[in-house]
Design an enzyme around this catalytic site. Structure first.
Site, PDB file in Angstrom:
ATOM      1  N   THR A 110       2.033   6.536  59.768  1.00  0.00           N
ATOM      2  CA  THR A 110       0.664   6.669  59.251  1.00  0.00           C
ATOM      3  C   THR A 110       0.174   8.099  59.353  1.00  0.00           C
ATOM      4  O   THR A 110      -0.595   8.565  58.506  1.00  0.00           O
ATOM      5  CB  THR A 110      -0.271   5.719  60.040  1.00  0.00           C
ATOM      6  OG1 THR A 110       0.210   4.396  59.871  1.00  0.00           O
ATOM      7  CG2 THR A 110      -1.698   5.786  59.540  1.00  0.00           C
ATOM      8  N   SER A 120       7.454   3.394  60.111  1.00  0.00           N
ATOM      9  CA  SER A 120       8.391   3.147  61.219  1.00  0.00           C
ATOM     10  C   SER A 120       8.986   1.744  61.208  1.00  0.00           C
ATOM     11  O   SER A 120       9.920   1.467  61.942  1.00  0.00           O
ATOM     12  CB  SER A 120       7.742   3.456  62.566  1.00  0.00           C
ATOM     13  OG  SER A 120       6.835   2.466  62.942  1.00  0.00           O
ATOM     14  N   THR A 154       3.444   4.428  64.552  1.00  0.00           N
ATOM     15  CA  THR A 154       3.164   3.847  65.869  1.00  0.00           C
ATOM     16  C   THR A 154       3.809   2.466  66.070  1.00  0.00           C
ATOM     17  O   THR A 154       4.007   2.043  67.198  1.00  0.00           O
ATOM     18  CB  THR A 154       1.642   3.705  66.097  1.00  0.00           C
ATOM     19  OG1 THR A 154       1.098   2.859  65.080  1.00  0.00           O
ATOM     20  CG2 THR A 154       0.952   5.053  66.096  1.00  0.00           C
ATOM     21  N   ASP A 155       4.115   1.769  64.960  1.00  0.00           N
ATOM     22  CA  ASP A 155       4.605   0.387  65.106  1.00  0.00           C
ATOM     23  C   ASP A 155       5.884   0.295  65.943  1.00  0.00           C
ATOM     24  O   ASP A 155       6.027  -0.612  66.758  1.00  0.00           O
ATOM     25  CB  ASP A 155       4.847  -0.249  63.731  1.00  0.00           C
ATOM     26  CG  ASP A 155       3.535  -0.564  63.018  1.00  0.00           C
ATOM     27  OD1 ASP A 155       2.474  -0.483  63.667  1.00  0.00           O
ATOM     28  OD2 ASP A 155       3.579  -0.891  61.817  1.00  0.00           O
TER      29      ASP A 155
HETATM   30  N1  ASP Z   1       2.698   1.462  59.592  1.00  0.00           N
HETATM   31  C1  ASP Z   1       2.685   2.532  60.473  1.00  0.00           C
HETATM   32  C2  ASP Z   1       4.065   2.875  61.013  1.00  0.00           C
HETATM   33  O1  ASP Z   1       4.760   3.645  60.388  1.00  0.00           O
HETATM   34  C3  ASP Z   1       1.708   2.320  61.570  1.00  0.00           C
HETATM   35  C4  ASP Z   1       1.356   3.610  62.183  1.00  0.00           C
HETATM   36  O2  ASP Z   1       2.037   4.603  62.072  1.00  0.00           O
HETATM   37  O3  ASP Z   1       0.313   3.636  62.841  1.00  0.00           O
HETATM   38  O4  ASP Z   1       4.458   2.407  62.060  1.00  0.00           O
END
Ligand code: ASP
Length: 381
Positions: free
Chosen positions: A61, A107, A138-139
């Site tokens: 993100t 991710s 973050t995932d």
């Molecule tokens: N969907 C995102 C990811 O790439 C979520 C994030 O990065 O906060 O994990």
């Protein structure tokens, strides 16, 4: 507006010594990556050399844009590291930065071939840089952080993983501040000897233990083993002296040059619930090299499932669906001789980290007793 007067402070008595000396580093080798070379104030350049930071970009993100400034979902990854660096305050008086785009994905799409790129990117940078920053969704960031801590001896060099919860296009996007803080943390001498760190929402945490606990809010990560420090108004405050996770087993991966992926043995996770039977266990036990159970409570599974687990030939890790706490060995099923057979307690590790640890044990051909010993490091076994 870039702020050329910013300097980062570590609240520590020996703050005068808080910048790295480049002389102590291995000789620099030519690198194909792009760099931002700071122009130093003459007095400053005489006084000290700036730390060198490598940024490895993977997406997430933090590198995303949505359709409108109020949208915080349905966004697309399309920012490069260069784009992200343009959105943060000037860092040229804090460190020298080089960067490399390893991939640019959400991710959820991080797989073993991307993990290998991250592994290689870190391994190649460790001797040449004072700190490494990894931008990541973050995932699955906590899984990558755990994997790095378990497979790379980072020595003194801090590896700072960073992401964001809001896309770059959003009002009050958190990515630029998170990235700025991560770079400052990686450049600060007080971050040395702390292994893999996660920096998000002003908090600094141990990558080995951190978990994503909120799917939406900016304060998305939690770590019951304690935050290591925080970042406020250009000051980095560590609560503890340098520390690395207790009982972390380091795996030495033998990687041949011609390989572009790890090909780890397959391990699946079965999520327990009221009324669970052995149906899923029986479906997967011949398809996988190992199984992790997200048990109820501290290792609870129905008696019938426990009995069937004792008769499975592959390792079964008893982990937990509860966010915090641990699985004590005493809660594992035992046969009539008091033997746990292939069942192993995960200790403090959640199912997704237990899965990675078991994959690494299997990849290194560890016996069940050796695997049990590895999990004992986190008070399981
Ligand atoms: N969907 C995102 C990811 O790439 C979520 C994030 O990065 O906060 O994990």
């Amino acid at each position: 507006m870039p702020n050329n007067t910013v300097e980062i402070t570590t609240i520590c008595s020996d703050v005068e010594n808080s910048q790295f000396k480049l002389e102590s580093l291995a000789p620099e080798e030519p690198t194909p990556t792009k760099s931002i070379t700071p122009t130093l104030h003459p007095q400053l350049s005489q006084r000290r050399s700036l730390p060198r930071i490598k940024i490895l970009g993977t997406g997430g993100t933090i590198a995303s844009k949505a359709e409108s400034s109020s949208a915080t979902a349905d966004y697309k990854v399309d920012l490069t590291i260069q784009d992200m660096l343009e959105a943060i305050p000037d860092i040229s008086r804090i460190c020298e930065v080089e960067y490399e785009q390893l991939c640019n994905v959400d991710s959820k799409n991080i797989d073993e071939s991307i993990l290998m790129k991250i592994y290689n990117g870190i391994s190649e940078s460790l001797q040449k840089f004072d700190g490494i920053v990894i931008t990541h969704g973050t995932d699955s960031l906590a899984e990558t952080a755990f994997f790095i801590e378990s497979t790379i001896d980072t020595g003194e060099v801090p590896i700072v993983c960073v992401g964001s919860m809001r896309p770059s296009s959003s009002v009050s996007a958190d990515g630029p501040m998170n990235l700025y803080q991560a770079i400052c943390i990686a450049a600060d001498s007080k971050s040395r000897n702390r292994g893999v760190l996660v920096s998000l929402n002003d908090q600094i945490s141990a990558g080995y233990y951190i978990t994503k606990t909120n799917a939406n809010s900016l304060d998305s990560f939690n770590v019951r083993q304690g935050y290591l420090g925080n970042f406020v108004n250009n000051e980095i405050h560590y609560y503890y002296p340098p520390v690395k996770p207790q009982g972390c087993h380091k795996f030495k991966l033998n990687i041949s040059n011609d390989k572009d992926t790890f090909n780890f043995p397959d391990v699946c996770i079965i999520y327990a619930h009221q009324g669970i039977t052995s149906k899923m266990l029986n479906m997967v036990k011949d398809q996988y090299a190992g199984i992790v159970l997200a048990t109820m409570g501290a290792g609870s599974m129905p008696d019938k499932v426990n009995k069937d687990c004792l008769n499975v030939d592959i390792p079964i890790i008893y982990s937990k669906r509860s966010m915090d706490g641990m699985i004590p060995k005493a809660n594992l099923p035992k046969d009539s001789n008091g033997d746990y057979r292939n069942c192993i307690a995960s200790g403090y590790l959640n199912p997704e980290k237990s899965r990675i640890l078991l994959q690494l044990c299997l990849a290194c051909n560890y016996s069940i007793d050796e695997t049990r010993h590895v999990f004992r490091g986190v008070y399981g076994g």
